[in-house]
Structures are given as C-alpha cells and as structure tokens.
Motif scaffolding. Structure first.
Motif, short mmCIF file in Angstrom:
data_model
loop_
_atom_site.label_atom_id
_atom_site.label_comp_id
_atom_site.label_asym_id
_atom_site.label_seq_id
_atom_site.Cartn_x
_atom_site.Cartn_y
_atom_site.Cartn_z
N ASN A 41 0.94 -1.33 0.19
CA ASN A 41 -0.17 -0.26 0.20
C ASN A 41 0.54 1.42 0.23
O ASN A 41 1.24 1.65 0.88
CB ASN A 41 -0.60 0.35 1.15
N LEU A 42 1.35 1.54 -1.35
CA LEU A 42 2.09 2.52 -0.71
C LEU A 42 1.00 3.90 -1.07
O LEU A 42 2.01 5.18 -1.10
CB LEU A 42 2.28 2.75 -2.80
N ALA A 43 0.04 4.06 -0.85
CA ALA A 43 -0.52 5.31 -0.42
C ALA A 43 -0.96 5.62 1.22
O ALA A 43 -1.37 6.22 1.86
CB ALA A 43 -1.85 5.14 -1.18
N SER A 44 -0.81 4.38 2.24
CA SER A 44 -0.69 4.62 3.55
C SER A 44 0.05 5.92 4.08
O SER A 44 1.69 5.49 4.04
CB SER A 44 0.46 2.80 4.28
N PRO A 45 -0.46 6.29 4.86
CA PRO A 45 0.45 7.59 6.41
C PRO A 45 1.34 6.42 7.47
O PRO A 45 1.50 7.72 8.05
CB PRO A 45 -0.70 8.03 6.35
N LYS A 46 1.42 5.34 7.45
CA LYS A 46 1.24 4.40 8.04
C LYS A 46 3.82 4.20 7.74
O LYS A 46 3.18 3.54 6.83
CB LYS A 46 0.68 3.51 8.39
N GLU A 47 4.18 5.05 8.22
CA GLU A 47 5.56 5.07 7.99
C GLU A 47 6.04 3.29 7.22
O GLU A 47 6.37 3.04 6.59
CB GLU A 47 6.39 5.90 8.96
N ASP A 48 5.61 3.08 8.33
CA ASP A 48 6.31 1.78 8.36
C ASP A 48 6.13 0.75 7.95
O ASP A 48 6.00 0.04 6.79
CB ASP A 48 6.16 0.63 9.58
#
Length: 287
Positions: A75-82
């Motif tokens: 998920n390249l859109a994820s706001p979760k940095e990990d």
C-alpha cells in the motif's frame, strides 16, 4: 489473434504456469511473484528462472503477454510510515523477481489513503514509485483502476494520471483496466458510447499505447455499486451482451485479457470458452 488467459497459481512452481496456461486455452497469464499475503519474498534461483524461461519458449507464449501482480499487502498510499516503507521494499523485491523471471510488467493497485485524503495519498504513491523505479531496472509498473470503496485511490482514471505525472520514469509506467472495477465506478462498458468514452479518456490521459492489460471480470453488482465483487464471464451485470459490446472494439481486442474471475483453472477454462462463444455468437470479427 485474441490474447487471453487468467491469473494462474504458482504453488507448483513458476515453470508450471506456461503449460497450465495452454491447457486452459490461454496464451497469456498473470501470476503473483510470491505468496501474496506475506511481506516475505525471495528472488528465484537460476535453476527456477531458467526452467520457467524454457517453458515460455516451449509453449510459445509471447513475453508481452506475461504479467505479475504485486502482493496484497503493498500500500504505497499508506500514511503509516512502517507500512509505506515495507511496501516500497517489497515492491523493489517484486521488480527483481520479475527481472529474474524475464517478466516485463508488474501490476499494482495504487493503494488506500486510509482517510488522509486523495491528494496526500497520490503524493505518497508517486514518492514510493520513484523510489522503486530509481533503484531498479527494466520492469514496467502498471497502475490498475480500482473500485470506489473505502479510501481507494484509482477509481477514476484521472487519479492514475495524477500519479503518472508525478513519476520521473514515465517510460516505465503504464496502466491496466479492470472491467469489474470500472463498472463499479460508473464506467459503463455495456454500451457503445460508454466504451468510446473510456477509450477516448485513456487516449487523452495517457495514449492508448499505455494500456497494456485488461482484467476481464464480470460484476456481481450493478453499475456504480462500488462493491468489488468479481463474477464469472456472462453471469454478472455486465453480461454476455455487455461484453459483446466491449469486445467489438478493435482497440480492446489488441490488449491481453486476463481473467480474475471466481474459481481455479477449470473455471477459467470455461470462462475462456465463454469469451469465444460470445465473440462467435455476436459475429465479432477477429483479425
């Protein structure tokens, strides 16, 4: 010649895929490069990749008709940095797997912004793609249109265009059109004017030469339902008549069709036969 196939299992080895593709009546295929539900992926050995390439040659499958699909966790859109970092890392490995096997195209879903907004999500996707493309070689990333549900980015083709415009290596970017996802998002391919509008939009945004694959799926739900439930060919709301309209366009017939319909190889063989039945039944001329 119609280029058609299905998403094929790799559980018995990459080298089984070309032969199994021919057995179901196909000349094209899509595979996962690893266990799609895992963050772990490894580069195939020389022995594995050489066997696969020999089978590709034996089965006379054109490399332009061979595709990989990224794992479900990316998920390249994820706001979760990990999650974003693991997605970038896994996508890099998937590109290297494609390179080792000789497969040119890697299909991805753009991702979900998880409530942080489409603009921010698109920026993260493009940042991730630039990181992947700038540290790898050759493989072309295909952005796939998705259903309009949750925080999905890519239910409009203009979303894919915005991402494309932010990517540095545009020569290594192209698109996939999924018929069920598009139908979910109000792209009505059951009518001639709907297909014309779709093709015009693709031409205006990218150029039709950037359309490298079509995921050929019927829909369990009506137009605009945003459910993302694939159905067997002719058994859903697109239906035989709808696909007959879609197939009647030469621009559509020029692109490989990959089934992601319910079932396994046996059902996919039946769906491939159904596709050709529709073509014959509605008098569609195939070059």
């Amino acid at each position: 010649m119609i280029k058609i196939g299905a998403h094929m299992p790799i559980s018995k080895g990459f080298d089984r895929v070309p032969g199994d593709t021919v057995k179901i009546g196909g000349n094209s295929f899509q595979i996962f490069p690893h266990n799609a539900r895992s963050w772990r992926a490894s580069i195939p050995s020389d022995d594995v990749s050489n066997k696969f390439k020999r089978e590709m040659k034996r089965c006379k499958i054109d490399w332009e008709n061979a595709f990989c699909h990224c794992g479900y966790l990316v998920n390249l859109a994820s706001p979760k940095e990990d999650v974003w970092e693991k997605s970038v890392s896994l996508l890099k490995t998937e590109v290297e797997i494609c390179n080792k096997l000789g497969i040119k195209y890697l299909n991805i879903h753009p991702g979900s912004h998880l409530g942080t907004g489409e603009a921010e999500g698109m920026d993260r996707i493009a940042r991730g793609l630039n990181e992947v493309l700038n540290t790898t070689k050759r493989v072309v990333i295909l952005l796939e249109n998705v259903s309009q549900k949750g925080g999905n980015i890519g239910y409009k083709l203009e979303h894919l265009k915005k991402i494309y415009d932010l990517v540095d290596q545009k020569d290594r970017m192209a698109i996939t059109y999924d018929t069920c996802h598009g139908f979910d998002s109000n792209y009505d391919i059951t009518k001639k004017e709907g297909v014309e509008a779709l093709l015009n939009e693709i031409e205006d945004l990218f150029g039709l030469e950037k359309l490298k694959m079509i995921h050929l799926n019927d829909s369990k739900y009506p137009l605009g339902a945003a459910k993302d439930r694939h159905e067997r060919i002719g058994k859903g709301f697109i239906g035989e008549k709808g696909f007959a309209v879609f197939f009647s366009f030469k621009e559509i017939r020029n692109v490989p069709w990959i089934l992601e319909t319910p079932g396994g190889n046996e059902e996919h063989a039946e769906d491939i036969r159904k596709v050709f039945e529709i073509i014959e039944k509605y008098g569609i001329e195939v070059e």
